[in-house]
Design an enzyme around this catalytic site. Structure first.
Site, short mmCIF file in Angstrom:
data_model
loop_
_atom_site.label_atom_id
_atom_site.label_comp_id
_atom_site.label_asym_id
_atom_site.label_seq_id
_atom_site.Cartn_x
_atom_site.Cartn_y
_atom_site.Cartn_z
N GLU A 1 -21.91 -3.80 -1.11
CA GLU A 1 -22.72 -2.60 -1.32
C GLU A 1 -23.32 -2.72 -2.71
OE1 GLU A 1 -23.43 -0.55 0.97
OE2 GLU A 1 -21.89 -1.06 2.42
N CYS B 1 -26.07 4.40 -6.79
CA CYS B 1 -26.90 3.38 -6.11
C CYS B 1 -27.98 4.05 -5.28
CB CYS B 1 -26.08 2.52 -5.17
SG CYS B 1 -24.45 2.17 -5.72
N LYS C 1 -9.20 -4.23 -7.15
CA LYS C 1 -9.48 -4.59 -8.55
C LYS C 1 -10.37 -3.48 -9.08
CE LYS C 1 -11.92 -6.38 -11.40
NZ LYS C 1 -12.45 -5.58 -12.55
N GLU D 1 -33.26 -1.24 -11.20
CA GLU D 1 -32.27 -0.16 -11.14
C GLU D 1 -31.83 0.18 -12.57
OE1 GLU D 1 -28.44 -0.93 -9.22
OE2 GLU D 1 -28.72 0.98 -8.18
N GLY E 1 -21.03 -2.95 -6.33
CA GLY E 1 -21.40 -3.18 -7.72
C GLY E 1 -22.82 -3.69 -7.81
P1 ADP Z 1 -21.53 -3.26 -13.73
O1 ADP Z 1 -22.43 -4.25 -14.37
O2 ADP Z 1 -22.20 -2.00 -13.40
O3 ADP Z 1 -20.21 -3.05 -14.41
P2 ADP Z 1 -20.50 -5.16 -11.85
O4 ADP Z 1 -21.10 -5.51 -10.56
O5 ADP Z 1 -20.50 -6.20 -12.91
O6 ADP Z 1 -21.20 -3.84 -12.29
O7 ADP Z 1 -18.99 -4.69 -11.65
C1 ADP Z 1 -18.48 -4.14 -10.48
C2 ADP Z 1 -17.09 -4.70 -10.27
O8 ADP Z 1 -17.19 -6.11 -10.13
C3 ADP Z 1 -16.12 -4.46 -11.44
O9 ADP Z 1 -14.83 -4.20 -10.93
C4 ADP Z 1 -16.15 -5.79 -12.17
O10 ADP Z 1 -14.99 -6.06 -12.92
C5 ADP Z 1 -16.26 -6.75 -11.00
N1 ADP Z 1 -16.79 -8.08 -11.38
C6 ADP Z 1 -17.69 -8.39 -12.35
N2 ADP Z 1 -17.92 -9.72 -12.39
C7 ADP Z 1 -17.15 -10.28 -11.42
C8 ADP Z 1 -16.94 -11.63 -10.97
N3 ADP Z 1 -17.56 -12.64 -11.51
N4 ADP Z 1 -16.08 -11.81 -9.95
C9 ADP Z 1 -15.45 -10.78 -9.36
N5 ADP Z 1 -15.59 -9.49 -9.76
C10 ADP Z 1 -16.43 -9.24 -10.77
#
Ligand code: ADP
Length: 499
Positions: free
Chosen positions: A264, A299, A190, A401, A242
């Site tokens: 991570e 990170c 994804k 961060e 993320g």
């Molecule tokens: P950022 O805030 O820097 O975009 P995220 O941790 O929200 O970082 O995003 C990292 C990844 O996690 C992206 O691919 C995002 O679409 C996905 N993501 C965000 N929210 C969810 C969720 N509730 N469940 C699964 N994946 C998610």
């Protein structure tokens, strides 16, 4: 799958349009089941360069079905044959590295020479590395009983969901898909909303060689596409990079299914510069460590730099001069060192941290380099790197961060104080210490609370070396043989009664 797009001198804009609105499921490019898309924006100009398919539950289900259908035959190939195919994918991607690097620069704003081209090459390197580890998927024989042949064997988990971020999307994706595939799993990636195109292109090229369904990619938002991937009953493992907040949501969802997760997450990585350090090397280490060429969107960024008071002023002057000499500009221009922040939301976030620092009594913001003057980039999300002095280690800028080109330089007198401040953080991803004294270096490597500690250098994650954080920085390891064995296989114990 045949390659309809194998035009090496295609422009990144043309390639972005070609990949518009598509997912890759079961070896086929296709739109989202709902037909919905979202815009992909060039952060250097604000222009919409493409759309991405807005994948949702039905697409997740289709991808899981394709992956389940493909995984059995994939796992039955010999491990070395899977490894050979991964190495072949790496070789194929070398031929596409330039085109993929340029596409990455276009959608993320990361400069082509300093970042995007390098990252595209790292993908091939990572696939080659893991391909070569295939025959290490070994078990053990156990001297349990003389009349019982007892051994362990490594088996794939099944279908792995890999949720990736936008900051280093291709390399971080490769660190997940390569070990998962070599271990015999099928994978569904994804991609991040902000950077769906180059990742799709990598998966498309790999699908020229892999059996259909073994490697799939979805784009879409987190709750609408990422969450259903985690909760789908057909997915047996999730690997995620993320934010801490999203990592915790994913961890909760995975706990309901009782499936393993690798996380991570963030960091607030300290760099300690002792009074006896080689100052010039430490300055180069700070530039590399703070990932200024990636606008600090890392990170492991050295976002807290503790400098011995005897070097503090010289350190600031020299670091500022070094960063001043870096060129901010069009990410696709070879002369550019520093590109843009990824999105307007991140831009606002970074600016609000800088504003908070600037209005803190006693703090000084040393702004470096210069914003580009090119009219075409007037809407670009450029942020001047900022070195803050005069902020304490308990200030929000030193605790949270920022994910931008902002670092706090904090003076210290005593090594124990520096070490205590370095460890006084919710995070524990990476740390460095700069000293010529072996005893101090060794002491610090033992006592720094971080998963990746370096002395007198500041490398990024390397294939072959286990990488993963302590504390709020995550769970599990990536990048190594251990990561493949522990995170992408089940270990089965077998006893054969010989009596
Ligand atoms: P950022 O805030 O820097 O975009 P995220 O941790 O929200 O970082 O995003 C990292 C990844 O996690 C992206 O691919 C995002 O679409 C996905 N993501 C965000 N929210 C969810 C969720 N509730 N469940 C699964 N994946 C998610």
């Amino acid at each position: 799958m045949t390659d309809q797009n194998l035009v090496l001198n295609t422009t990144p804009h043309a390639l972005a349009r070609e990949l518009s609105g598509l997912l890759l499921i079961g070896g086929e490019l296709r739109p989202a089941a709902t037909g919905k898309t979202f815009d992909v924006v060039n952060p250097a100009t604000g222009d919409v360069i493409a759309t991405a398919a807005d994948g949702g539950e039905r697409d997740v289900d289709a991808a899981v079905r394709a992956a389940v259908a493909a995984q059995g035959a994939w796992a039955r190939l010999s491990a070395r044959e899977r490894g050979r195919l991964l190495v072949e994918c790496g070789r194929r991607l070398v031929g596409h590295a330039e085109e993929i690097g340029r596409l990455l620069a276009l959608e993320t704003g990361k400069a082509i020479r300093t970042e995007s081209r390098v990252e595209a090459s790292l993908v091939a390197d990572t696939l080659t590395f893991y391909g070569g580890l295939a025959s290490e998927l070994k078990g053990e024989t156990v001297p349990f009983h003389p009349k019982m042949l007892t051994f362990t064997q490594r088996e794939p988990i099944g279908v792995v969901g890999a949720i990736i971020p936008w900051n280093v999307p291709l390399y971080l994706m490769a660190l997940k898909i390569a070990p998962a595939l070599v271990a015999g799993n099928a994978v569904i990636v994804k991609s991040a909303e902000e950077a769906p195109l180059a990742a799709l292109r990598v998966i498309q090229v790999m699908n020229q060689l892999l059996p259909p369904g073994v490697l799939n990619i979805l784009s879409g938002d987190g709750p609408g596409c990422g969450a259903p991937l985690v909760t789908h009953p057909g997915v047996g493992k999730v690997t995620f990079t993320g934010s801490v907040e999203t990592g915790k949501i994913i961890s909760h969802l995975a706990a309901d299914k009782l499936i393993p997760v690798t996380l991570e997450l963030g960091g607030k990585s300290p760099m300690i510069v002792m009074g006896d350090a080689d100052l010039d090397k430490a300055i180069d280490g700070a530039v590399a460590g703070m990932r200024f060429t990636r606008q600090g969107q890392s990170c492991t960024a050295s976002s807290r730099i503790f400098v011995h008071e005897s070097l503090h002023d010289a350190f600031i002057d020299k670091l500022k001069a070094k960063v001043d000499a870096m060129t901010m500009g069009d990410p696709l221009d070879e002369a550019t060192d520093i590109g843009t922040i990824i999105s307007p939301q991140q831009f606002e976030r970074v600016q609000s941290y800088i504003a908070l620092g600037e209005t803190t009594a006693g703090a000084i913001a040393h702004r470096c380099s210069a914003l580009p003057t090119d009219e075409r980039l007037a809407r670009g999300l450029f942020v001047q790197p900022v070195l803050f002095t005069g902020l304490a280690n308990d200030h929000r800028l030193a605790r949270e961060e920022i994910f931008g080109p902002v670092t706090c330089v904090i003076a210290f007198r005593d090594y124990e104080d520096a070490l205590a401040m370095a460890n006084d953080s919710d995070f524990g991803l990476a740390a460095t210490i700069w000293t010529r004294d072996l005893r101090t270096a060794l002491d610090a490597t033992r006592r720094l609370q971080a998963g990746f500690v370096q002395v007198n250098q500041n490398l990024v994650v390397q294939p072959g070396l286990s990488y993963g954080g302590f504390k709020q920085s995550g769970l599990g390891k990536e990048a190594s043989l251990e990561a493949m064995l522990d995170h992408f296989t089940h270990k089965k114990t077998v006893i054969i009664n010989m009596d």
